[in-house]
Design a protein around this motif. Structure first.
Motif, PDB file in Angstrom:
ATOM      1  N   GLY A  42       0.776  -1.225   0.000  1.00 24.51           N
ATOM      2  CA  GLY A  42       0.000   0.000   0.000  1.00 24.51           C
ATOM      3  C   GLY A  42       0.811   1.278   0.000  1.00 24.51           C
ATOM      4  N   LYS A  43       2.127   1.150  -0.122  1.00 24.98           N
ATOM      5  CA  LYS A  43       2.988   2.332  -0.106  1.00 24.98           C
ATOM      6  C   LYS A  43       3.816   2.407  -1.376  1.00 24.98           C
ATOM      7  CE  LYS A  43       3.428   2.675   4.921  1.00 24.98           C
ATOM      8  NZ  LYS A  43       4.385   2.819   6.056  1.00 24.98           N
ATOM      9  N   GLU A  44       4.356   3.585  -1.641  1.00 27.75           N
ATOM     10  CA  GLU A  44       5.209   3.757  -2.795  1.00 27.75           C
ATOM     11  C   GLU A  44       6.608   3.199  -2.510  1.00 27.75           C
ATOM     12  OE1 GLU A  44       3.201   7.776  -4.756  1.00 27.75           O
ATOM     13  OE2 GLU A  44       5.286   7.787  -4.077  1.00 27.75           O
ATOM     14  N   ARG A  45       7.301   2.872  -3.580  1.00 22.70           N
ATOM     15  CA  ARG A  45       8.677   2.419  -3.437  1.00 22.70           C
ATOM     16  C   ARG A  45       9.518   3.557  -2.877  1.00 22.70           C
ATOM     17  NH1 ARG A  45      11.345  -0.639  -8.470  1.00 22.70           N
ATOM     18  NH2 ARG A  45       9.440  -1.838  -8.083  1.00 22.70           N
ATOM     19  N   GLU A  46      10.416   3.220  -1.932  1.00 19.98           N
ATOM     20  CA  GLU A  46      11.246   4.253  -1.318  1.00 19.98           C
ATOM     21  C   GLU A  46      12.715   3.869  -1.325  1.00 19.98           C
ATOM     22  OE1 GLU A  46       9.683   4.694   2.644  1.00 19.98           O
ATOM     23  OE2 GLU A  46      10.830   2.991   3.425  1.00 19.98           O
ATOM     24  N   PHE A  47      13.543   4.882  -1.352  1.00 15.27           N
ATOM     25  CA  PHE A  47      14.989   4.708  -1.330  1.00 15.27           C
ATOM     26  C   PHE A  47      15.434   4.183   0.034  1.00 15.27           C
ATOM     27  CE2 PHE A  47      19.392   5.613  -1.718  1.00 15.27           C
ATOM     28  CZ  PHE A  47      19.773   6.250  -0.548  1.00 15.27           C
ATOM     29  N   VAL A  48      16.412   3.276   0.019  1.00 11.20           N
ATOM     30  CA  VAL A  48      16.978   2.753   1.268  1.00 11.20           C
ATOM     31  C   VAL A  48      18.454   3.125   1.386  1.00 11.20           C
ATOM     32  CG1 VAL A  48      17.519   0.688   2.614  1.00 11.20           C
ATOM     33  CG2 VAL A  48      15.363   0.826   1.337  1.00 11.20           C
ATOM     34  N   ALA A  49      19.250   2.774   0.381  1.00  8.10           N
ATOM     35  CA  ALA A  49      20.689   3.012   0.456  1.00  8.10           C
ATOM     36  C   ALA A  49      21.273   2.997  -0.949  1.00  8.10           C
ATOM     37  CB  ALA A  49      21.373   1.959   1.318  1.00  8.10           C
ATOM     38  N   THR A  50      22.407   3.691  -1.106  1.00  5.45           N
ATOM     39  CA  THR A  50      23.098   3.725  -2.387  1.00  5.45           C
ATOM     40  C   THR A  50      24.600   3.694  -2.159  1.00  5.45           C
ATOM     41  OG1 THR A  50      23.387   4.973  -4.445  1.00  5.45           O
ATOM     42  CG2 THR A  50      22.983   6.249  -2.451  1.00  5.45           C
ATOM     43  N   ILE A  51      25.329   3.184  -3.152  1.00  6.96           N
ATOM     44  CA  ILE A  51      26.777   3.087  -3.062  1.00  6.96           C
ATOM     45  C   ILE A  51      27.349   3.445  -4.419  1.00  6.96           C
ATOM     46  CG2 ILE A  51      26.749   0.611  -3.648  1.00  6.96           C
ATOM     47  CD1 ILE A  51      29.047   0.265  -1.601  1.00  6.96           C
ATOM     48  N   ASN A  52      28.478   4.155  -4.426  1.00  9.10           N
ATOM     49  CA  ASN A  52      29.044   4.555  -5.708  1.00  9.10           C
ATOM     50  C   ASN A  52      29.805   3.397  -6.348  1.00  9.10           C
ATOM     51  OD1 ASN A  52      31.389   4.589  -4.092  1.00  9.10           O
ATOM     52  ND2 ASN A  52      32.277   6.230  -5.333  1.00  9.10           N
ATOM     53  N   TRP A  53      30.396   3.649  -7.505  1.00  9.96           N
ATOM     54  CA  TRP A  53      30.957   2.570  -8.304  1.00  9.96           C
ATOM     55  C   TRP A  53      32.057   1.790  -7.611  1.00  9.96           C
ATOM     56  CZ3 TRP A  53      36.049   2.357 -10.161  1.00  9.96           C
ATOM     57  CH2 TRP A  53      36.816   3.485  -9.867  1.00  9.96           C
ATOM     58  N   ARG A  61      18.846   6.339   3.844  1.00  8.18           N
ATOM     59  CA  ARG A  61      17.706   7.093   4.351  1.00  8.18           C
ATOM     60  C   ARG A  61      17.846   7.160   5.872  1.00  8.18           C
ATOM     61  NH1 ARG A  61      13.247   6.200   2.337  1.00  8.18           N
ATOM     62  NH2 ARG A  61      11.939   7.026   4.010  1.00  8.18           N
ATOM     63  N   ASP A  62      17.292   8.217   6.454  1.00 10.27           N
ATOM     64  CA  ASP A  62      17.520   8.466   7.877  1.00 10.27           C
ATOM     65  C   ASP A  62      17.075   7.306   8.757  1.00 10.27           C
ATOM     66  OD1 ASP A  62      16.815  12.062   7.824  1.00 10.27           O
ATOM     67  OD2 ASP A  62      18.634  10.917   7.369  1.00 10.27           O
ATOM     68  N   SER A  63      15.974   6.674   8.409  1.00  4.39           N
ATOM     69  CA  SER A  63      15.407   5.645   9.294  1.00  4.39           C
ATOM     70  C   SER A  63      16.243   4.377   9.376  1.00  4.39           C
ATOM     71  CB  SER A  63      13.984   5.303   8.851  1.00  4.39           C
ATOM     72  OG  SER A  63      13.984   4.747   7.555  1.00  4.39           O
ATOM     73  N   VAL A  64      17.215   4.193   8.481  1.00  2.00           N
ATOM     74  CA  VAL A  64      18.037   2.981   8.528  1.00  2.00           C
ATOM     75  C   VAL A  64      19.491   3.274   8.889  1.00  2.00           C
ATOM     76  CG1 VAL A  64      16.535   1.939   6.785  1.00  2.00           C
ATOM     77  CG2 VAL A  64      18.749   2.913   6.094  1.00  2.00           C
ATOM     78  N   LYS A  65      19.841   4.539   9.017  1.00  2.00           N
ATOM     79  CA  LYS A  65      21.219   4.890   9.366  1.00  2.00           C
ATOM     80  C   LYS A  65      21.614   4.260  10.697  1.00  2.00           C
ATOM     81  CE  LYS A  65      21.556   9.321   6.941  1.00  2.00           C
ATOM     82  NZ  LYS A  65      21.646  10.791   7.096  1.00  2.00           N
ATOM     83  N   GLY A  66      22.802   3.673  10.720  1.00  2.00           N
ATOM     84  CA  GLY A  66      23.283   3.023  11.926  1.00  2.00           C
ATOM     85  C   GLY A  66      22.807   1.589  12.085  1.00  2.00           C
ATOM     86  N   ARG A  67      21.838   1.171  11.250  1.00  2.00           N
ATOM     87  CA  ARG A  67      21.329  -0.209  11.318  1.00  2.00           C
ATOM     88  C   ARG A  67      21.634  -0.996  10.050  1.00  2.00           C
ATOM     89  NH1 ARG A  67      16.025  -1.179  11.483  1.00  2.00           N
ATOM     90  NH2 ARG A  67      15.407   0.720  10.357  1.00  2.00           N
ATOM     91  N   PHE A  68      21.605  -0.344   8.901  1.00  2.00           N
ATOM     92  CA  PHE A  68      21.851  -1.006   7.617  1.00  2.00           C
ATOM     93  C   PHE A  68      23.211  -0.594   7.075  1.00  2.00           C
ATOM     94  CE2 PHE A  68      17.153  -1.543   6.081  1.00  2.00           C
ATOM     95  CZ  PHE A  68      16.837  -2.132   7.286  1.00  2.00           C
ATOM     96  N   THR A  69      23.849  -1.525   6.368  1.00  2.00           N
ATOM     97  CA  THR A  69      25.114  -1.232   5.709  1.00  2.00           C
ATOM     98  C   THR A  69      25.078  -1.770   4.282  1.00  2.00           C
ATOM     99  OG1 THR A  69      26.334  -1.383   7.806  1.00  2.00           O
ATOM    100  CG2 THR A  69      27.611  -1.502   5.766  1.00  2.00           C
ATOM    101  N   MET A  83      21.385  -5.858   7.225  1.00  2.00           N
ATOM    102  CA  MET A  83      20.330  -5.199   7.987  1.00  2.00           C
ATOM    103  C   MET A  83      20.326  -5.732   9.412  1.00  2.00           C
ATOM    104  SD  MET A  83      17.283  -5.169   5.130  1.00  2.00           S
ATOM    105  CE  MET A  83      17.048  -6.936   5.201  1.00  2.00           C
ATOM    106  N   ASN A  84      20.616  -4.880  10.359  1.00  2.09           N
ATOM    107  CA  ASN A  84      20.633  -5.233  11.773  1.00  2.09           C
ATOM    108  C   ASN A  84      19.542  -4.484  12.525  1.00  2.09           C
ATOM    109  OD1 ASN A  84      22.962  -6.803  11.268  1.00  2.09           O
ATOM    110  ND2 ASN A  84      24.303  -5.056  11.684  1.00  2.09           N
TER     111      ASN A  84
END
Length: 124
Positions: A42-53, A61-69, A83-84
């Protein structure tokens, strides 16, 4: 053309961990930035994390900082998302994607190839 296959999703209790993988084939993997997105029911797709080449720059995204790598192994053509401390609000289908260029990107419109997604369910 690039083919992306995600794996590693599943059901986990709140506070648990999962590691998602995204195997890429086709074009040279190391030439592009990569990203993870997610879409909850029921929600739109949202950005989680990105990494350069080359893996030196990342953004979350702010809600996953410190928990996801986010990380990548260009020799193996594989992207990862560790994801921790998972929360029920992390429940979604997670997608990996290849960007148009080498730098980190947060908008879904900046991505040209997408995987089919892997389900992550976090129970409370």
């Amino acid at each position: 053309q690039v083919q992306l296959v995600e794996s590693g999703g599943g059901v986990v209790q709140a506070g648990g961990s999962l590691r998602l993988s995204c195997a890429a084939s086709g074009r040279t993997f190391s030439n592009y930035a990569m990203g993870w997105f997610r879409q909850a029911p029921g929600k739109e797709r949202e950005f989680v994390a990105t990494i350069n080449w080359n893996g030196f720059n990342t953004y979350y995204r702010d809600s996953v900082k410190g928990r996801f790598t986010i990380s990548r192994d260009n020799a193996k053509n594989t992207l990862y998302l560790q994801m921790n401390s998972l929360k029920p609000e992390d429940t979604a289908v997670y997608y990996c994607a290849v960007a148009f260029g080498i730098d980190t990107r947060r908008a879904s419109s900046d991505y040209r190839y997408w995987g089919q997604g892997t389900q992550v369910t976090v129970s409370s």
